[in-house]
Design an enzyme around this catalytic site. Sequence first.
Site, PDB file in Angstrom:
ATOM      1  N   GLU A  30      38.620  51.044  40.903  1.00 22.63           N
ATOM      2  CA  GLU A  30      37.702  50.714  40.595  1.00 22.63           C
ATOM      3  C   GLU A  30      36.639  49.573  41.516  1.00 22.63           C
ATOM      4  O   GLU A  30      37.390  49.466  42.619  1.00 22.63           O
ATOM      5  CB  GLU A  30      38.318  49.262  39.704  1.00 22.63           C
ATOM      6  CG  GLU A  30      39.091  48.631  40.012  1.00 22.63           C
ATOM      7  CD  GLU A  30      38.629  47.098  38.755  1.00 22.63           C
ATOM      8  OE1 GLU A  30      37.980  46.584  39.418  1.00 22.63           O
ATOM      9  OE2 GLU A  30      39.951  46.682  38.249  1.00 22.63           O
ATOM     10  N   LYS A 165      46.822  41.222  32.348  1.00 21.50           N
ATOM     11  CA  LYS A 165      46.246  40.264  33.328  1.00 21.50           C
ATOM     12  C   LYS A 165      47.372  39.139  32.878  1.00 21.50           C
ATOM     13  O   LYS A 165      47.335  38.989  30.848  1.00 21.50           O
ATOM     14  CB  LYS A 165      45.075  39.693  33.405  1.00 21.50           C
ATOM     15  CG  LYS A 165      44.295  40.629  34.447  1.00 21.50           C
ATOM     16  CD  LYS A 165      42.498  40.537  34.673  1.00 21.50           C
ATOM     17  CE  LYS A 165      42.194  41.510  35.642  1.00 21.50           C
ATOM     18  NZ  LYS A 165      42.283  42.772  35.453  1.00 21.50           N
TER      19      LYS A 165
END
Length: 314
Positions: A30, A165
Site C-alpha cells: 500500500e 491497529k
Amino acid sequence: MKKFDVNDVMIIKDDISDALATGKPVVALETAIVTHGMPFPTNLETALAVSEDIRGRGATPAILAIVDGKIRIGLNKTELTALAEPRTDIWKLSRADLAVAVATGATGGTTVAATMRLAAMAGIDVFATGGIGGVHRGAETDFDISADLIELAQTPVTVVASGAKAILDLPKTLEVLETQGVPVIGYQTSEFPAFWSRTSGLAAPLRLDDPKAIASAHAMRRKLGIPGGQLIANPIPVDAEIPLSTIEQYVSDALAKARDADISGKAATPFLLEHIASLSGGDTLVANIALVRNNARVAADIAVALAALSHEKD
C-alpha cells in the site's frame, strides 16, 4: 462508443508484468502508509527497505497508488519519492474513492481496502501491510467502521498484517470479521496480535505455522468458490514489541486529543498515530517499521509458496 479497457487507466511496471505473466511471486504494498502514515523521509526509507525485504525472499514488490488518474501497479524510486515528500494535494484513497480519483486525474496513496481491490484487478494474490483498519472505539455511537473489513470479505487477496491497529476496538473488529466470513489466521501464534504488541488477550480464530499451509488455504478458497480474502495475523518481532499496557496509555491520551479537536473519519488514524508516536518518543514509529518489514517477509514467503503450488498444478 469504444468499449472500456481497464488497461487504458492501469500501468503495470515491467518487472511486475513479467512476473505475473510467468507465474512468479508478487507482493502488493500500500501507499497510504507512505502518504499519510509516516513522516518524510522515514516513509520513503521504509518503503524502499520493505521492497528489498520482499526481493530478498524471492518475490517481486508491487507498490500501488493512483498517480494523475492512472492506476499504478509498481513505482520506481523517483515516483515513490514524489508521493513520500510532504504535499497537500495527495488523497488518502479507500475503495470508495478509486473511481473518482481515476476519473478526475487525482493522485493518492491507497489504504488496505483500495490496495486489495487494485491488487485483485492486477492479478496479485498477496499483500503486506502494517495493520488493517477496523471498528473504531465508540463505533456503537458513530458507526465508524473501516472499509478494510468489508473488502476482506469480498476480494480474494491474502493480507499479512500485525492484526488491527491498537487504536481500534479489537474485540468488535474480530466480531465483524467473523460476521463477514473472513478467516483470521494467527501466523505461528494462537493469539490475535495488537499491532505494536504481540498479544491482545484475544484468541486468534485460526492458526497456521507454515507459509505453504497459508498458500494452500488461499488456493482452496478459490477452488471452493468462496469469495473474499484471508487475514494473516503476524505478530511484531519480539525485540521490537511495546507492551500493550504502555500502548493503552498512549492510545487513551491520543483519543482524548482527537475528541477535543473533533477529528474523525479518514483524518483520525493519521492524527492518532502521529500523536502516539510523539508520546512514545518515536518508539512506536520504530516498532511500526519493524512490524511492516516483518510482514513483508512473511508475505513474500507466502507468495513464493503460492507460486510453487500453481506450478505444481500446471
